[in-house]
Design a protein around this motif. Structure first.
Motif, PDB file in Angstrom:
ATOM      1  N   PHE A  94       0.844  -1.198   0.000  1.00  0.00           N
ATOM      2  CA  PHE A  94       0.000   0.000   0.000  1.00  0.00           C
ATOM      3  C   PHE A  94       0.881   1.250   0.000  1.00  0.00           C
ATOM      4  CE2 PHE A  94      -2.390   3.428   1.910  1.00  0.00           C
ATOM      5  CZ  PHE A  94      -3.596   3.363   1.232  1.00  0.00           C
ATOM      6  N   ASP A  95       1.893   1.247   0.868  1.00  0.00           N
ATOM      7  CA  ASP A  95       2.785   2.413   0.953  1.00  0.00           C
ATOM      8  C   ASP A  95       3.495   2.645  -0.386  1.00  0.00           C
ATOM      9  OD1 ASP A  95       2.011   2.652   3.577  1.00  0.00           O
ATOM     10  OD2 ASP A  95       3.793   1.660   4.390  1.00  0.00           O
ATOM     11  N   PHE A 197     -13.531   4.258  14.438  1.00  0.00           N
ATOM     12  CA  PHE A 197     -13.483   4.846  13.098  1.00  0.00           C
ATOM     13  C   PHE A 197     -12.587   6.082  13.062  1.00  0.00           C
ATOM     14  CE2 PHE A 197     -16.518   1.747  11.869  1.00  0.00           C
ATOM     15  CZ  PHE A 197     -16.275   1.576  10.528  1.00  0.00           C
ATOM     16  N   ARG A 198     -12.530   6.815  14.180  1.00  0.00           N
ATOM     17  CA  ARG A 198     -11.552   7.919  14.214  1.00  0.00           C
ATOM     18  C   ARG A 198     -10.150   7.351  14.031  1.00  0.00           C
ATOM     19  NH1 ARG A 198     -13.839   9.253  19.395  1.00  0.00           N
ATOM     20  NH2 ARG A 198     -15.825  10.163  18.862  1.00  0.00           N
ATOM     21  N   THR A 199      -9.905   6.244  14.718  1.00  0.00           N
ATOM     22  CA  THR A 199      -8.582   5.612  14.606  1.00  0.00           C
ATOM     23  C   THR A 199      -8.313   5.205  13.160  1.00  0.00           C
ATOM     24  OG1 THR A 199      -8.866   4.788  16.845  1.00  0.00           O
ATOM     25  CG2 THR A 199      -7.155   3.725  15.535  1.00  0.00           C
ATOM     26  N   THR A 200      -9.330   4.665  12.500  1.00  0.00           N
ATOM     27  CA  THR A 200      -9.154   4.235  11.106  1.00  0.00           C
ATOM     28  C   THR A 200      -8.852   5.429  10.196  1.00  0.00           C
ATOM     29  OG1 THR A 200     -10.534   2.290  11.376  1.00  0.00           O
ATOM     30  CG2 THR A 200     -10.375   3.187   9.147  1.00  0.00           C
ATOM     31  N   LEU A 201      -9.573   6.522  10.386  1.00  0.00           N
ATOM     32  CA  LEU A 201      -9.332   7.695   9.529  1.00  0.00           C
ATOM     33  C   LEU A 201      -7.907   8.213   9.716  1.00  0.00           C
ATOM     34  CD1 LEU A 201     -12.738   9.543  10.042  1.00  0.00           C
ATOM     35  CD2 LEU A 201     -12.017   8.268   8.016  1.00  0.00           C
ATOM     36  N   ARG A 202      -7.446   8.194  10.975  1.00  0.00           N
ATOM     37  CA  ARG A 202      -6.072   8.669  11.223  1.00  0.00           C
ATOM     38  C   ARG A 202      -5.052   7.675  10.659  1.00  0.00           C
ATOM     39  NH1 ARG A 202      -8.229  10.158  16.628  1.00  0.00           N
ATOM     40  NH2 ARG A 202      -8.565  12.403  16.539  1.00  0.00           N
ATOM     41  N   SER A 205      -4.882   8.327   6.989  1.00  0.00           N
ATOM     42  CA  SER A 205      -4.364   9.688   6.742  1.00  0.00           C
ATOM     43  C   SER A 205      -2.866   9.717   7.025  1.00  0.00           C
ATOM     44  CB  SER A 205      -5.071  10.707   7.629  1.00  0.00           C
ATOM     45  OG  SER A 205      -6.445  10.751   7.332  1.00  0.00           O
ATOM     46  N   ASP A 206      -2.451   9.046   8.091  1.00  0.00           N
ATOM     47  CA  ASP A 206      -1.023   8.997   8.421  1.00  0.00           C
ATOM     48  C   ASP A 206      -0.228   8.284   7.332  1.00  0.00           C
ATOM     49  OD1 ASP A 206      -1.489  10.291  10.794  1.00  0.00           O
ATOM     50  OD2 ASP A 206      -1.507   8.468  12.023  1.00  0.00           O
ATOM     51  N   ARG A 207      -0.882   7.387   6.607  1.00  0.00           N
ATOM     52  CA  ARG A 207      -0.185   6.662   5.537  1.00  0.00           C
ATOM     53  C   ARG A 207      -0.250   7.414   4.219  1.00  0.00           C
ATOM     54  NH1 ARG A 207       0.491   1.479   8.185  1.00  0.00           N
ATOM     55  NH2 ARG A 207       2.144   0.797   6.768  1.00  0.00           N
ATOM     56  N   TYR A 266      -4.944  17.443   9.843  1.00  0.00           N
ATOM     57  CA  TYR A 266      -3.909  17.222   8.827  1.00  0.00           C
ATOM     58  C   TYR A 266      -3.706  18.463   7.967  1.00  0.00           C
ATOM     59  CZ  TYR A 266      -4.028  12.473  10.352  1.00  0.00           C
ATOM     60  OH  TYR A 266      -3.930  11.366  11.137  1.00  0.00           O
ATOM     61  N   ASP A 267      -2.524  18.544   7.394  1.00  0.00           N
ATOM     62  CA  ASP A 267      -2.203  19.655   6.517  1.00  0.00           C
ATOM     63  C   ASP A 267      -1.696  19.069   5.186  1.00  0.00           C
ATOM     64  OD1 ASP A 267      -1.561  22.021   5.381  1.00  0.00           O
ATOM     65  OD2 ASP A 267       0.334  22.262   6.468  1.00  0.00           O
TER      66      ASP A 267
END
Ligand code: NOJ
Length: 557
Positions: A94-95, A197-202, A205-207, A266-267
């Protein structure tokens, strides 16, 4: 000429508002490209074909689910939201894919499926194992059955995929699943569900994920208080007042306001697009800047190739933009609908919309009525140029850039869609638009991968191969490439104005910079405005635009 400002944003923020006018290519991972020959498309397959997306000229990719799944609903039955299905690759793959897409200047949108999990998800296994009344059941929607021993379902509600919406678990309780029984609905009143789901979004997003497509965004909050309304009342899908027990309830917007806070960590902030089949007057709320940011507009999938139908859908989409301040999305098809090139080749029926005509046709395995495939393809090209000239975002489903047709006559044993398998032959489902893409004119799976393809590709697929069309200046692919490259250089402003034409079969509008889009929906060839014909869906006839065609003309002020 009256110019109507369509968008509400005073200016576009560089690198932040990219999604407002993006052309987004939808990848259905299992049928895009297969790197290892197991017949299932995968993430390294996508990485190996980023060149196609770059050459096409799209801005972003929306990836349908790639998470571990039993594929009871093509991956929309998610076992684990924070991993990759081993058949499709690993998180490292994925990365690599994200790096390749970003390296080519493309953004990536991941599909989030918050309405339900799969029945293999650890939460659901725990819910079953822990028994009646256990807190583990609170994450889902369990209810006691009716009658002796709870042998009857709690109510008469039906699944959107056919059959009852309740499944017994053997102890007098039943769980609710609006989709397949392998897709138990989550209970969004449970704080643990919200937190996860917050954890999933982060996590994504972090990836490096730039945005999210939210599946069934209008369905998360439900009113299952008793007495239950009868299904005859609940079956009606959209209501304008937010009173439906399953859909579009006020509470969903609290969830999206909460997600907005996560996106804004996020930015640039992450963006999201809602898949929300709601009353058209209620779409704007999902698209608000305090909510998800954008909402899909599916109306083009129901419109026939008729100037009045196109005009009505365009006006409604532009009106949405004025209300929400967001942009709308234009799309001709997706992984849930009949391929547009085929749909436009079917005769009209005054009693049915274009989507319904296609569904009825599928039930005859594509035999009746005879589809005019060449006409459908020609119209699909004309329509694509209309959509790509509109202000807002355009979503292109993989294969539509090739003019690919539906495969209506797949062998029954190859059908995977629960809509087909649950219907006992009364519905054909969505497999015919999910057949793996052809990349080369021959080979075991037309270049899809070193092995076979599932569902199987028909012999005629080779004609639509990427390599064949890339060499043909008159192909659908070449037209898309020209149009997308031009679109980039034209405008990021959102003004739009209709230009009236006495000929009722002509639709004509203009965008800033003298960018005219003219379509001839029928009748004799028509004159074009004086200027440079920058792209045309077919060759002009003596400088005039023939029927079932669109041209972009650049006119100097
Ligand atoms: C909408 C998706 O587009 C469709 O493919 C899926 O079956 C349902 N949501 C359920 O997740």
């Amino acid at each position: 000429m009256a110019v109507m400002r369509a968008g509400g944003f005073p200016f576009l923020r560089e690198g932040v508002d990219w999604w407002r006018s993006a052309v987004v290519y939808q990848i259905y991972p299992r049928s895009f490209a297969d790197s290892d020959g197991d017949g299932i498309g995968d993430l390294p397959g996508i990485t190996s074909r980023v060149w196609h997306l770059a050459a096409l000229g799209v801005d972003a990719v929306w990836l349908s689910p790639f998470y571990p799944s039993a594929l009871a609903d093509g991956g929309y039955d998610v076992d684990d939201h924070r991993d990759v299905d081993p058949r499709l690759g690993t998180l490292a793959d994925f990365d690599d894919m994200v790096a390749a897409l970003h390296g080519a200047g493309l953004r990536i949108i991941a599909d989030i499926v918050p309405n339900h999990t799969s029945d293999r998800h650890p939460w659901f296994r725990e819910a079953l194992a822990s028994g009646r009344g256990a807190p583990e059941r609170e994450r889902y929607i369990f209810r006691d059955g009716r009658g002796p021993g709870g042998a009857e379902p709690p109510n008469d509600w039906q699944s959107g995929f056919g059959g009852p919406a309740w499944e017994p678990v053997g102890d007098g309780q039943w769980y609710f699943h609006y989709f397949a029984k392998e897709q138990p609905d989550l209970n969004w009143d449970d704080p643990g569900v919200r937190e996860d789901f917050r954890t999933t979004l982060r996590f994504w997003s972090d990836r490096g994920v730039d945005g999210f497509r939210i599946d069934v965004a209008h369905g998360l909050v439900k009113d299952l208080s008793e007495p239950f309304a009868p299904w005859s009342e609940v079956a009606e899908v959209t209501r304008a007042d937010g009173t439906h027990p399953l859909w579009d309830r006020e509470g969903v917007h609290e969830i999206y306001a909460d997600w907005r806070r996560v996106f804004d960590e996020y930015d640039p902030p992450r963006f999201a697009v809602a898949e929300a089949a709601v009353h058209p007057t209620r779409r704007a709320r999902y698209a608000s800047p305090e909510g998800l940011g954008q909402a899909f507009n599916f109306q083009m999938q129901e419109a026939g190739f008729q100037p009045d139908e196109f005009r009505a859908v365009i006006d409604a989409g532009l009106a949405d933009m004025r209300v929400s301040g967001s942009t709308t999305t234009w799309l001709l098809g997706c992984h849930d609908t009949l391929r547009v090139a085929t749909r436009y080749g079917l005769p009209r029926d005054p009693d049915l919309n274009s989507h319904q005509v296609g569904q009825r046709w599928l039930l005859t395995n594509g035999a009746e009525p005879v589809a005019d495939l060449a006409l459908g393809e020609r119209r699909a090209r004309a329509a694509a140029l209309v959509l790509l000239a509109l202000p807002g975002a355009t979503y292109v489903y993989q294969g539509d850039e090739l003019g690919l047709h539906e495969v209506p006559d797949l062998p029954p044993e190859s059908l995977q869609d629960p809509i087909a398998t649950r219907s006992r032959g009364t519905a054909k489902g969505r497999d015919g638009c999910r057949v793996p893409l052809p990349w080369t004119p021959d080979g075991p799976s037309f270049g899809f991968g070193p092995g076979g393809a599932q569902p199987p590709q028909p012999a005629w697929f080779g004609r639509y191969a990427v390599s064949v069309e890339a060499d043909d200046p008159d192909s659908t692919l070449s037209m898309y490439r020209r149009a997308l490259s031009l679109r980039r250089s034209l405008t990021s402003e959102e003004e739009f104005a209709w230009v009236s034409d006495p000929d009722e079969s002509v639709l004509h509008f203009v965008r800033p910079g003298g960018w005219h889009c003219v379509s001839n929906f029928g009748g004799a060839p028509v004159e074009l405005p004086h200027g440079t014909v920058a792209v045309s869906s077919v060759r002009l006839e003596d400088g005039r635009l023939p029927r079932d065609a669109t041209a972009w003309v650049l006119v100097e002020d």
